[in-house]
Design a protein around this motif. Structure first.
Motif, PDB file in Angstrom:
ATOM      1  N   PHE A   1       0.845  -1.200   0.000  1.00 43.75           N
ATOM      2  CA  PHE A   1       0.000   0.000   0.000  1.00 43.75           C
ATOM      3  C   PHE A   1       0.880   1.248   0.000  1.00 43.75           C
ATOM      4  O   PHE A   1       1.600   1.511   0.955  1.00 43.75           O
TER       5      PHE A   1
ATOM      6  N   TYR B   1     -12.434  -1.781 -10.805  1.00 37.62           N
ATOM      7  CA  TYR B   1     -11.572  -0.606 -10.809  1.00 37.62           C
ATOM      8  C   TYR B   1     -10.985  -0.396  -9.418  1.00 37.62           C
ATOM      9  O   TYR B   1     -11.711  -0.146  -8.465  1.00 37.62           O
ATOM     10  N   GLY B   2      -9.645  -0.542  -9.286  1.00 34.48           N
ATOM     11  CA  GLY B   2      -8.953  -0.322  -8.015  1.00 34.48           C
ATOM     12  C   GLY B   2      -8.814  -1.602  -7.207  1.00 34.48           C
ATOM     13  O   GLY B   2      -9.779  -2.066  -6.607  1.00 34.48           O
TER      14      GLY B   2
ATOM     15  N   THR C   1      -8.103  -2.554  -4.295  1.00 35.02           N
ATOM     16  CA  THR C   1      -7.933  -2.049  -2.925  1.00 35.02           C
ATOM     17  C   THR C   1      -7.773  -3.206  -1.943  1.00 35.02           C
ATOM     18  O   THR C   1      -8.209  -4.328  -2.214  1.00 35.02           O
ATOM     19  N   SER C   2      -7.196  -2.889  -0.801  1.00 31.42           N
ATOM     20  CA  SER C   2      -7.090  -3.928   0.243  1.00 31.42           C
ATOM     21  C   SER C   2      -8.481  -4.344   0.690  1.00 31.42           C
ATOM     22  O   SER C   2      -8.751  -5.513   0.918  1.00 31.42           O
ATOM     23  N   LYS C   3      -9.373  -3.328   0.830  1.00 25.16           N
ATOM     24  CA  LYS C   3     -10.698  -3.670   1.355  1.00 25.16           C
ATOM     25  C   LYS C   3     -11.503  -4.541   0.399  1.00 25.16           C
ATOM     26  O   LYS C   3     -12.388  -5.265   0.816  1.00 25.16           O
TER      27      LYS C   3
ATOM     28  N   CYS D   1      -8.373  -3.152 -12.852  1.00 26.87           N
ATOM     29  CA  CYS D   1      -7.301  -2.229 -13.253  1.00 26.87           C
ATOM     30  C   CYS D   1      -6.858  -1.420 -12.042  1.00 26.87           C
ATOM     31  O   CYS D   1      -7.652  -1.131 -11.141  1.00 26.87           O
ATOM     32  N   ASP D   2      -5.557  -1.127 -11.997  1.00 30.27           N
ATOM     33  CA  ASP D   2      -5.006  -0.368 -10.869  1.00 30.27           C
ATOM     34  C   ASP D   2      -3.769   0.381 -11.345  1.00 30.27           C
ATOM     35  O   ASP D   2      -3.041  -0.098 -12.221  1.00 30.27           O
ATOM     36  N   ILE D   3      -3.552   1.567 -10.758  1.00 25.29           N
ATOM     37  CA  ILE D   3      -2.402   2.368 -11.186  1.00 25.29           C
ATOM     38  C   ILE D   3      -1.140   2.072 -10.371  1.00 25.29           C
ATOM     39  O   ILE D   3      -0.081   2.613 -10.667  1.00 25.29           O
TER      40      ILE D   3
ATOM     41  N   LYS E   1       1.240  -3.683  -8.110  1.00 23.46           N
ATOM     42  CA  LYS E   1       0.070  -4.590  -8.090  1.00 23.46           C
ATOM     43  C   LYS E   1      -0.209  -5.162  -9.486  1.00 23.46           C
ATOM     44  O   LYS E   1      -0.844  -6.213  -9.612  1.00 23.46           O
TER      45      LYS E   1
ATOM     46  N   ALA F   1     -12.604   0.787  -5.607  1.00 26.11           N
ATOM     47  CA  ALA F   1     -12.024   1.965  -4.922  1.00 26.11           C
ATOM     48  C   ALA F   1     -13.124   3.013  -4.746  1.00 26.11           C
ATOM     49  O   ALA F   1     -12.959   4.175  -5.115  1.00 26.11           O
TER      50      ALA F   1
ATOM     51  N   GLU G   1     -12.810  11.384  -7.527  1.00 27.62           N
ATOM     52  CA  GLU G   1     -11.594  11.519  -8.347  1.00 27.62           C
ATOM     53  C   GLU G   1     -11.674  10.612  -9.577  1.00 27.62           C
ATOM     54  O   GLU G   1     -11.301  10.996 -10.686  1.00 27.62           O
ATOM     55  N   ILE G   2     -12.203   9.413  -9.402  1.00 30.55           N
ATOM     56  CA  ILE G   2     -12.234   8.442 -10.508  1.00 30.55           C
ATOM     57  C   ILE G   2     -13.291   8.847 -11.550  1.00 30.55           C
ATOM     58  O   ILE G   2     -13.022   8.784 -12.759  1.00 30.55           O
TER      59      ILE G   2
HETATM   60  P1  TMP Z   1      -7.257   2.716  -1.061  1.00 29.63           P
HETATM   61  O1  TMP Z   1      -8.732   2.667  -1.195  1.00 29.63           O
HETATM   62  O2  TMP Z   1      -6.794   1.819   0.024  1.00 29.63           O
HETATM   63  O3  TMP Z   1      -6.770   4.131  -0.999  1.00 29.63           O
HETATM   64  O4  TMP Z   1      -6.632   2.076  -2.382  1.00 29.63           O
HETATM   65  C1  TMP Z   1      -6.907   2.612  -3.619  1.00 29.63           C
HETATM   66  C2  TMP Z   1      -6.439   1.663  -4.706  1.00 29.63           C
HETATM   67  O5  TMP Z   1      -7.050   2.092  -5.933  1.00 29.63           O
HETATM   68  C3  TMP Z   1      -4.950   1.680  -4.928  1.00 29.63           C
HETATM   69  O6  TMP Z   1      -4.511   0.365  -5.265  1.00 29.63           O
HETATM   70  C4  TMP Z   1      -4.778   2.610  -6.123  1.00 29.63           C
HETATM   71  C5  TMP Z   1      -6.048   2.407  -6.885  1.00 29.63           C
HETATM   72  N1  TMP Z   1      -6.481   3.572  -7.642  1.00 29.63           N
HETATM   73  C6  TMP Z   1      -6.491   3.492  -9.021  1.00 29.63           C
HETATM   74  O7  TMP Z   1      -6.142   2.453  -9.583  1.00 29.63           O
HETATM   75  N2  TMP Z   1      -6.877   4.593  -9.736  1.00 29.63           N
HETATM   76  C7  TMP Z   1      -7.236   5.767  -9.136  1.00 29.63           C
HETATM   77  O8  TMP Z   1      -7.566   6.729  -9.809  1.00 29.63           O
HETATM   78  C8  TMP Z   1      -7.237   5.824  -7.699  1.00 29.63           C
HETATM   79  C9  TMP Z   1      -7.646   7.082  -7.002  1.00 29.63           C
HETATM   80  C10 TMP Z   1      -6.854   4.705  -6.990  1.00 29.63           C
END
Ligand code: TMP
Ligand code: ZN
Length: 404
Positions: free
Chosen positions: A68, A313-314, A316-318, A337-339, A343, A373, A379-380
């Motif tokens: 993270f 999209y994202g 995330t850990s959760k 997909c994730d930036i 990952k 996410a 933001e997304i």
């Molecule tokens: P978080 O919810 O714990 O902050 O993690 C967000 C995850 O989502 C993290 O792996 C990055 C990803 N993410 C994207 O892929 N694109 C985005 O525009 C944003 C804001 C987060």
């Protein structure tokens, strides 16, 4: 049932999610066996703390491969810059002030303090993110935080005017040792503040995906004020934060001559109105969670039945809790997909959904994306205007399933 980790009294089970893999344990390849633990949450009627029953050893979670990275969201970067501005205001006029952040991650907040030449120290156990913080000009002690570490810091650097932590206090099982350490490390007129996902938001939205191995405690004003008093501190202020799906920032001071302000009273009243100080307040949570999961599975199945593909999209850990508990796997979601570079090309824990780059999503013609996410929705949506212009839809699920 287990004992409360704070006061050692018997805690009562709220909900069990069964076997779960490590939330941030993204996999290089699909393994033949994987580590699972029992994910369940309990409530302590004595100190009102909501907490995990079973915890995973911290060095399995926060190590040299911690995945993270704080600085992946512009909104979060802005959020942390604001925290630094608040700290700079608090310490203005003090001679040679000292600022400490527990769990400084890649230095997303402390870099602004460091850039002003203010004495500071970040304490970060995960080696990889600690190095990123150093590259951002932040002084880092690579360690977990506890009483002996606090004493060492006082010997080496002196006491602190400000101690803070974002999304870190809820990670530390021996929170009593952290507070004892803070008692040693914080000046008498110093301030401690920390923010974590807010129990009231979790309960109101049924946002059960906040529940995973790293989040041992689910704080409320009720539990934090009790915890503060146990350690001769006073909860003096609370500021709700629009991050991580609904967080709360708690301000604590030495209990001598400090009192709680009206806002604390208002939040405590709201929490009591929802019965968060008794087991009864949690009685409908599991049913609400189960309804969301079945609605979501039905919605996704309908979309697939009509011949559509779905991505997410994202990573995330959760989302590990959501995907594993709702049993949503690669037969439903093509990829996530994730930036985050480290990952990409990995697989999600437990459900083994492949993770691809954001470019893969941009090139795709897919029309449905499950917004894992969801806490970064604003933001997304702003970023994905083109996807939505072409008819692409996002699916969200707290407090109910919505396709928009
Ligand atoms: P978080 O919810 O714990 O902050 O993690 C967000 C995850 O989502 C993290 O792996 C990055 C990803 N993410 C994207 O892929 N694109 C985005 O525009 C944003 C804001 C987060
Ligand atoms: Zn307790």
């Amino acid at each position: 049932m287990g004992k409360c980790k704070i006061c050692n009294k018997a805690a009562e089970r709220i909900v069990s999610f069964g076997k779960m893999p490590i939330a941030n344990g993204f996999l290089n390849r699909i393994p033949s066996d994987e580590f699972f633990y029992n994910l369940s949450v309990a409530f302590c009627p004595e100190c009102f703390m909501v907490q995990l029953d079973e915890t995973v050893k911290p060095d399995m979670l926060f190590n040299a491969d911690y995945q993270f990275i704080s600085s992946t969201s512009d909104a979060m970067a802005g959020h942390f810059e604001k925290i630094s501005a608040e700290i700079l205001e608090k310490i203005s006029g003090k001679s040679n002030p000292f600022v400490i952040e527990l769990g400084c991650n890649d230095g997303i907040m402390l870099r602004h303090i460091a850039a002003r030449g203010v004495k500071h120290l970040g304490i970060e156990p995960s080696g990889n993110v600690a190095s990123l913080a150093r590259n951002n000009g932040v002084k880092v002690l690579e360690s977990f935080f506890n009483e002996p570490v606090a004493s060492q810091i006082v010997r080496d650097y002196g006491q602190a005017d400000v101690i803070c932590g974002s999304n870190v206090f809820c990670h530390i099982e021996n929170i009593n040792s952290v507070f004892k350490g803070i008692g040693i490390l914080l000046k008498n007129d110093g301030v401690l503040f920390f923010e974590d996902p807010y129990l009231l938001s979790i309960i109101k939205k049924s946002a059960f995906d906040q529940i995973y191995d790293e989040h041992i405690y689910y704080f409320s004003g009720l539990s934090v004020s009790k915890l503060a008093r146990k350690h001769d501190m006073q909860l003096v202020d609370m500021h709700p934060q629009d991050v991580h799906g609904g967080s709360m920032r708690y301000y604590l001071k030495n209990s001598l001559s400090n009192t709680a302000n009206n806002k604390v009273g208002e939040f405590l009243s709201e929490e009591k109105a929802l019965n968060l100080d008794r087991l009864h307040g949690y009685s409908t949570f599991k049913d609400n969670v189960d309804k969301i999961c079945s609605d979501l599975r039905n919605t996704l199945s309908d979309i697939k039945r009509k011949g559509n593909r779905i991505v997410a999209y994202g990573a995330t850990s959760k989302s590990t809790t959501l995907l594993n508990y709702a049993k949503i796997g690669p037969e439903i979601i093509d990829y996530i997909c994730d930036i985050t570079p480290n990952k990409i090309n990995k697989y999600t824990p437990g459900m083994h959904i492949p993770i691809k780059s954001h470019e893969a999503f941009v090139k795709d013609t897919v029309l449905y994306a499950l917004l894992l996410a969801w806490n970064h929705k604003k933001e997304i949506l702003e970023k994905e205007k083109e996807y939505r212009r072409k008819g692409g839809k996002f699916i969200t699920y707290f407090p109910e399933v919505v396709i928009e």
